[in-house]
Design a protein around this motif. Structure first.
Motif, PDB file in Angstrom:
ATOM      1  N   ASP A   1       0.850  -1.191   0.106  1.00  0.00           N
ATOM      2  CA  ASP A   1       0.049  -0.030   0.040  1.00  0.00           C
ATOM      3  C   ASP A   1       0.875   1.056  -0.096  1.00  0.00           C
ATOM      4  OD1 ASP A   1      -2.093  -1.611   0.052  1.00  0.00           O
ATOM      5  OD2 ASP A   1      -2.660  -1.431   2.224  1.00  0.00           O
ATOM      6  N   ILE A   2       0.811   2.089  -1.350  1.00  0.00           N
ATOM      7  CA  ILE A   2       1.525   2.961  -1.340  1.00  0.00           C
ATOM      8  C   ILE A   2       0.769   4.386  -1.530  1.00  0.00           C
ATOM      9  CG2 ILE A   2       3.555   4.233  -2.603  1.00  0.00           C
ATOM     10  CD1 ILE A   2       4.411   1.770  -1.528  1.00  0.00           C
ATOM     11  N   SER A   3       1.067   5.400  -0.716  1.00  0.00           N
ATOM     12  CA  SER A   3       0.147   6.487  -0.580  1.00  0.00           C
ATOM     13  C   SER A   3       0.586   7.426  -1.999  1.00  0.00           C
ATOM     14  CB  SER A   3       0.384   7.351   0.438  1.00  0.00           C
ATOM     15  OG  SER A   3      -0.328   8.547   0.469  1.00  0.00           O
TER      16      SER A   3
ATOM     17  N   GLY B   1      -5.200  11.369 -11.360  1.00  0.00           N
ATOM     18  CA  GLY B   1      -6.302  11.697 -10.359  1.00  0.00           C
ATOM     19  C   GLY B   1      -7.702  11.295 -11.124  1.00  0.00           C
ATOM     20  N   GLU B   2      -7.686  10.929 -12.317  1.00  0.00           N
ATOM     21  CA  GLU B   2      -8.906  10.609 -13.071  1.00  0.00           C
ATOM     22  C   GLU B   2      -9.284   9.032 -13.072  1.00  0.00           C
ATOM     23  OE1 GLU B   2      -8.236  11.166 -17.244  1.00  0.00           O
ATOM     24  OE2 GLU B   2      -7.655  13.365 -16.967  1.00  0.00           O
ATOM     25  N   ASP B   3     -10.448   9.178 -13.031  1.00  0.00           N
ATOM     26  CA  ASP B   3     -11.037   7.569 -12.957  1.00  0.00           C
ATOM     27  C   ASP B   3     -10.415   6.561 -13.844  1.00  0.00           C
ATOM     28  OD1 ASP B   3     -13.797   6.080 -11.519  1.00  0.00           O
ATOM     29  OD2 ASP B   3     -13.301   5.546 -13.529  1.00  0.00           O
ATOM     30  N   PRO B   4     -10.130   5.698 -13.425  1.00  0.00           N
ATOM     31  CA  PRO B   4      -9.542   4.755 -14.597  1.00  0.00           C
ATOM     32  C   PRO B   4     -10.504   4.193 -15.481  1.00  0.00           C
ATOM     33  CG  PRO B   4      -9.781   3.361 -12.671  1.00  0.00           C
ATOM     34  CD  PRO B   4     -10.203   4.762 -12.322  1.00  0.00           C
TER      35      PRO B   4
ATOM     36  N   ILE C   1      -5.766   6.211  -8.666  1.00  0.00           N
ATOM     37  CA  ILE C   1      -5.951   5.802  -7.234  1.00  0.00           C
ATOM     38  C   ILE C   1      -6.969   4.927  -7.052  1.00  0.00           C
ATOM     39  CG2 ILE C   1      -6.191   7.013  -4.951  1.00  0.00           C
ATOM     40  CD1 ILE C   1      -5.371   9.507  -6.753  1.00  0.00           C
ATOM     41  N   LYS C   2      -6.918   3.842  -6.442  1.00  0.00           N
ATOM     42  CA  LYS C   2      -7.879   2.699  -5.938  1.00  0.00           C
ATOM     43  C   LYS C   2      -8.946   3.317  -4.779  1.00  0.00           C
ATOM     44  CE  LYS C   2      -5.067   0.136  -4.568  1.00  0.00           C
ATOM     45  NZ  LYS C   2      -4.537  -1.385  -3.713  1.00  0.00           N
ATOM     46  N   GLU C   3     -10.058   2.893  -4.872  1.00  0.00           N
ATOM     47  CA  GLU C   3     -10.874   3.454  -3.985  1.00  0.00           C
ATOM     48  C   GLU C   3     -10.426   3.466  -2.105  1.00  0.00           C
ATOM     49  OE1 GLU C   3     -14.509   0.988  -4.389  1.00  0.00           O
ATOM     50  OE2 GLU C   3     -15.084   1.640  -6.214  1.00  0.00           O
ATOM     51  N   ASP C   4      -9.473   2.515  -2.147  1.00  0.00           N
ATOM     52  CA  ASP C   4      -8.880   2.487  -0.687  1.00  0.00           C
ATOM     53  C   ASP C   4      -7.978   3.808  -0.624  1.00  0.00           C
ATOM     54  OD1 ASP C   4      -6.604   1.499  -2.067  1.00  0.00           O
ATOM     55  OD2 ASP C   4      -6.504  -0.409  -1.216  1.00  0.00           O
ATOM     56  N   GLY C   5      -7.405   4.546  -1.713  1.00  0.00           N
ATOM     57  CA  GLY C   5      -6.605   5.730  -1.356  1.00  0.00           C
ATOM     58  C   GLY C   5      -5.269   5.251  -1.824  1.00  0.00           C
ATOM     59  N   PHE C   6      -5.068   4.214  -2.202  1.00  0.00           N
ATOM     60  CA  PHE C   6      -3.495   3.938  -2.508  1.00  0.00           C
ATOM     61  C   PHE C   6      -3.147   3.675  -3.918  1.00  0.00           C
ATOM     62  CE2 PHE C   6      -4.241   1.782   1.627  1.00  0.00           C
ATOM     63  CZ  PHE C   6      -3.132   2.558   2.337  1.00  0.00           C
TER      64      PHE C   6
END
Length: 555
Positions: free
Chosen positions: A242-244, A262-265, A455-460
């Motif tokens: 998990d990398i921020s 920062g865009e939705d994949p 960025i995944k939904e978990d913020g990583f």
């Protein structure tokens, strides 16, 4: 007296007639267009050279109009650890190329920095030097370039270098056929058949031929591995920890780190206009006598590599995983791991971009990758064991000598892909559907590098797009994938930006396959000339016979 006058008059008439005749011949010689040939090939890639040799050996006149100064594309541009798959399906001129490489390394002179016995014989799946088949699959960049130059010289093939197609007004068509192409220097080349052997497909596109850029949705061709592949993790080119992605870890308000989107994949399996990442295949050495320390690029910014520092902090130790050994203490170094030489997300506009914009993209990739090497060799955040080993490496002094020892060709893994008479998809590669009219074979894994970093939904942070799926053995490539639809162009063949889906192209895009398809395309062009027909109407049985006689492997 009258007889003498008649004789003199007769001689004057003969003299005037002869003078007039030779004067007309001289004028014809002067007006004959020197830039005319049976076949015009646009490009300087391995496919272009293969096509030109086939055309010339078949008795046709040919001109290679190359935007590149160096011949061979990626094959001479650093990709010396050849991605081959099943080598038994590599025939024809492609096999001749690797045989010539074998002959070079079978001499004592070839081993300047390293004894042959010390190098060993490790290749991809087979020995690097295959004595039984007299082929060599692993080689230095300059050796590959010399082989291409030898082929061109031996066949007396004209190559006009640094000639760039005028993409605005440079293609003249008449009745659905290309008549001529004009370059930015003002030269016009007239031919009967044309081949687009570039990685970008500029001649194809300028001729009005249909093409696609990006990934098709899963439902377009009924494929499993096309489109967005969030959550699919192959090849270890992804973040295991998990990398921020934020400047201050865990704090979105601090902003995103460089090179994170920062865009939705996008929805899984949906199509997009994004393409897999590019990089340079760098030729490195740890042999001090031939080593140039990694240069610090102008504008170097260590913050660009903060993500890699965090990957190292998480305990990742595989930095040297793709320093693949080629002869003379050198490497073909490729992308490896979650943050490496692939410049993810920085090439989306390259396929359609102007020449000026492409140069900017290439320069940015060069700066990024040089900065990456400098970072690992010098930044205090890099683990000491990795850094001390990295400091033993540098660029090879005797490679790419006119370009600061940096590769002259960026790895354009994918750009435009034609939509032609037949579209190759994963279904043909996996043998779920038959492939008509084979003109060569591929066998490498369906391989796409990462397309985006999101960025995944978990913020990583995570990478997306890396795919590696076996084709379960060799597969045929259809002649229809080399030719446009007949209503679009009747005398153009496209052996590099072939008609295929994104994921199918992930396997087809290997350099030996481009050489195979270049030869097959030229053979088809020769038949079309001889039969005075369109490339779409070439009789396949005739083409098949020619290709088999030339040593191509079709099934």
């Amino acid at each position: 007296m009258r007889k003498n006058r008649r004789t003199i008059l007769s001689l004057l008439v003969l003299l005037i007639t002869a003078t007039s005749f030779f004067s007309c011949k001289d004028k014809q010689a002067e007006t004959k267009d020197p830039n005319t040939a049976d076949i015009i090939i646009y490009g300087g890639t391995s496919a272009a050279v293969s096509a030109a040799v086939e055309a010339k050996r078949s008795g046709k006149s040919v001109i290679v109009v190359s935007p590149d100064i160096h011949l061979g594309g990626l094959t001479s541009g650093g990709l010396g650890w050849t991605d081959t798959g099943n080598k038994s399906v590599i025939g024809g001129l492609a096999r001749e190329f690797y045989h010539r490489v074998y002959n070079h390394y079978n001499t004592d002179e070839a081993w300047k920095w390293q004894p042959h016995s010390e190098y060993g014989n490790t290749g991809q799946g087979t020995p690097a030097m295959d004595g039984e088949n007299r082929t060599m699959w692993i080689f230095e960049p300059h050796v590959a370039e010399n082989v291409f130059e030898d082929l061109v010289k031996e066949e007396d093939i004209r190559v006009d270098r640094d000639e760039w197609l005028d993409r605005e007004n440079g293609v003249v068509l008449k009745d659905g056929s290309i008549i001529s192409i004009t370059t930015l220097s003002g030269k016009t080349y007239t031919g009967k058949m044309f081949l687009d052997a570039t990685y970008e497909g500029d001649l194809m596109a300028t001729s009005g031929v249909s093409y696609h850029v990006g990934r098709e949705g899963q439902d377009v061709y009924g494929e499993e591995w096309n489109g967005v592949q969030t959550g699919v993790l192959h090849h270890k080119h992804w973040f295991e920890s998990d990398i921020s992605p934020y400047v201050i870890p865990g704090d979105p308000s601090s902003g995103l780190l460089p090179r994170v989107s920062g865009e939705d994949p996008g929805e899984k399996h949906s199509g997009d206009d994004k393409i897999q990442a590019y990089c340079f295949r760098t030729c490195m050495t740890n042999h001090d006598e031939n080593r140039v320390p990694f240069p610090k690029p102008e504008g170097y910014d260590p913050m660009q590599y903060e993500l890699l520092a965090r990957v190292f902090d998480a305990g990742w130790k595989e930095w040297f995983g793709k320093f693949d050994a080629i002869p003379n203490h050198k490497t073909d170094t490729n992308n490896h791991g979650p943050f490496s030489s692939d410049n993810i997300g920085m090439n989306y506009d390259y396929p359609e971009a102007s020449y000026e914009r492409r140069k900017e993209i290439i320069k940015e990739h060069e700066q990024y990758q040089k900065g990456l090497l400098w970072f690992v060799a010098n930044d205090p955040r890099v683990p000491k064991d990795i850094q001390s080993e990295m400091q033993k490496w540098g660029l090879a002094k005797d490679e790419f000598t006119d370009n600061g020892n940096w590769p002259h060709q960026i790895y354009v893994r994918e750009a435009r892909r034609m939509i032609g008479e037949f579209v190759m998809t994963e279904n043909e590669l996996l043998k779920k559907k038959p492939t008509p009219q084979s003109v060569g074979m591929g066998s490498y894994t369906m391989d796409s590098h990462n397309v985006q970093r999101y960025i995944k939904e978990d913020g990583f942070v995570q990478n997306e797009g890396d795919i590696g799926v076996s084709t379960k053995g060799p597969y045929a490539i259809s002649y229809g994938s080399l030719v446009p639809k007949k209503e679009e162009c009747k005398n153009l063949l496209v052996p590099v930006c072939v008609s295929s889906s994104h994921i199918a192209f992930g396997s087809i895009r290997m350099e030996p396959v481009f050489m195979i398809l270049g030869q097959s395309a030229a053979a088809a062009a020769v038949l079309a000339l001889d039969k005075e027909t369109s490339v779409q109407d070439v009789a396949y049985e005739d083409l098949k016979k020619v290709l088999l006689d030339k040593g191509q492997v079709l099934e």
